[in-house]
Design an enzyme around this catalytic site. Sequence first.
Site, PDB file in Angstrom:
ATOM      1  N   ARG A 101       0.805  -1.212   0.000  1.00  0.00           N
ATOM      2  CA  ARG A 101       0.000   0.000   0.000  1.00  0.00           C
ATOM      3  C   ARG A 101       0.842   1.268   0.000  1.00  0.00           C
ATOM      4  NH1 ARG A 101      -3.197   1.743  -2.690  1.00  0.00           N
ATOM      5  NH2 ARG A 101      -4.204  -0.290  -2.491  1.00  0.00           N
ATOM      6  N   LYS A 136       1.831  24.367  -2.856  1.00  0.00           N
ATOM      7  CA  LYS A 136       0.522  23.767  -2.562  1.00  0.00           C
ATOM      8  C   LYS A 136       0.634  22.253  -2.700  1.00  0.00           C
ATOM      9  CE  LYS A 136      -1.813  27.928  -4.198  1.00  0.00           C
ATOM     10  NZ  LYS A 136      -2.643  28.545  -5.248  1.00  0.00           N
ATOM     11  N   LYS A 168       5.283  38.319  -1.437  1.00  0.00           N
ATOM     12  CA  LYS A 168       3.913  38.286  -1.935  1.00  0.00           C
ATOM     13  C   LYS A 168       3.135  39.488  -1.424  1.00  0.00           C
ATOM     14  CE  LYS A 168       2.215  34.535  -3.297  1.00  0.00           C
ATOM     15  NZ  LYS A 168       1.424  33.294  -3.438  1.00  0.00           N
ATOM     16  N   GLU A 201       5.831  39.751  -6.058  1.00  0.00           N
ATOM     17  CA  GLU A 201       4.528  39.648  -6.700  1.00  0.00           C
ATOM     18  C   GLU A 201       3.934  41.039  -6.887  1.00  0.00           C
ATOM     19  OE1 GLU A 201       1.386  36.681  -5.322  1.00  0.00           O
ATOM     20  OE2 GLU A 201       0.619  38.562  -4.507  1.00  0.00           O
ATOM     21  N   ASP A 223       0.534  38.539 -10.839  1.00  0.00           N
ATOM     22  CA  ASP A 223      -0.503  37.760 -10.181  1.00  0.00           C
ATOM     23  C   ASP A 223      -1.897  38.180 -10.628  1.00  0.00           C
ATOM     24  OD1 ASP A 223      -1.325  35.773  -8.242  1.00  0.00           O
ATOM     25  OD2 ASP A 223      -2.066  37.445  -7.049  1.00  0.00           O
TER      26      ASP A 223
END
Length: 284
Positions: A101, A136, A168, A201, A223
């Site tokens: 697994r 992410k 950012k 950004e 962005d």
Amino acid sequence: MDEKVVKDLIDRLIDLAFAEDIGDGDHTTLSCIPADARGKSRLLIKEEGILAGIEVAKEVFRRFDPDMKVEVFIHDGEKVKPGDVAMVVEGRVQSLLQTERLMLNIMQRMSGIATMTNRYVKRLEGTHTRVLDTRKTTPGMRIMEKMAVKIGGGVNHRIGLFDMILLKDNHVDFAGGISQAISRAKAYCKEKGKNLKIEIEVRNLKELGQVLEVGGVDRIMLDNFTPDDTRKAVELIGGRYETESSGGITFNTIRDYAECGVDYISVGALTHSVKGLDMSFKAC
């Protein structure tokens, strides 16, 4: 990223994965399979895609039972189709059952990411734009997932918060503006002796103008720009800095952005919403 650090992270993930899956023992296997029984299992591919995770799978087998023998027929980065046998593993049946697994979880996930990435890469053929991943990722599996992106033909963005400075919108707002954020980042690198690339950004052409006035960065992230504004931004930057498009870009729209001339396009979907590639591990 240093190979020793990568190996250490993978080893720790494997240890944790076995701990959560096996606990104090695989009582199903231990109850019905003799300890000295030996056998073979094959990794059977059930869906078209790009294979990824073979090398990690080999490490899973090695760490659980060094006596397991792995014969690989299809390697990382190669195309696969239903009916293909990627590898055959021989050893104690108890070991085959207890590693099945975890090996499949890793290989299905990595192969799904490599397959998805490869689709995006092909979508950009004929342009100079490269596909980037993001942070992410599945907690604990980032290294493996970013390995899969590379296997699929993509490019890794920063691995984590430690190997690049990415200013950012929140950093800019909390710092008091673009000029302050850039100047503080540069001063920090100088003070700490860090040779880190700086990316910033921008949310609109006005902010882009501020960055171009201040300078001192390596890459500018555009962005949530429209393709029209992206084209204008690329013209304004004029090759002075690397460019990256980000935010809400899909498979259907990615080529529109690439044709604006950006160097990179970051796509969170490569890792945060990918479907695993179908495969199974069966006795043979």
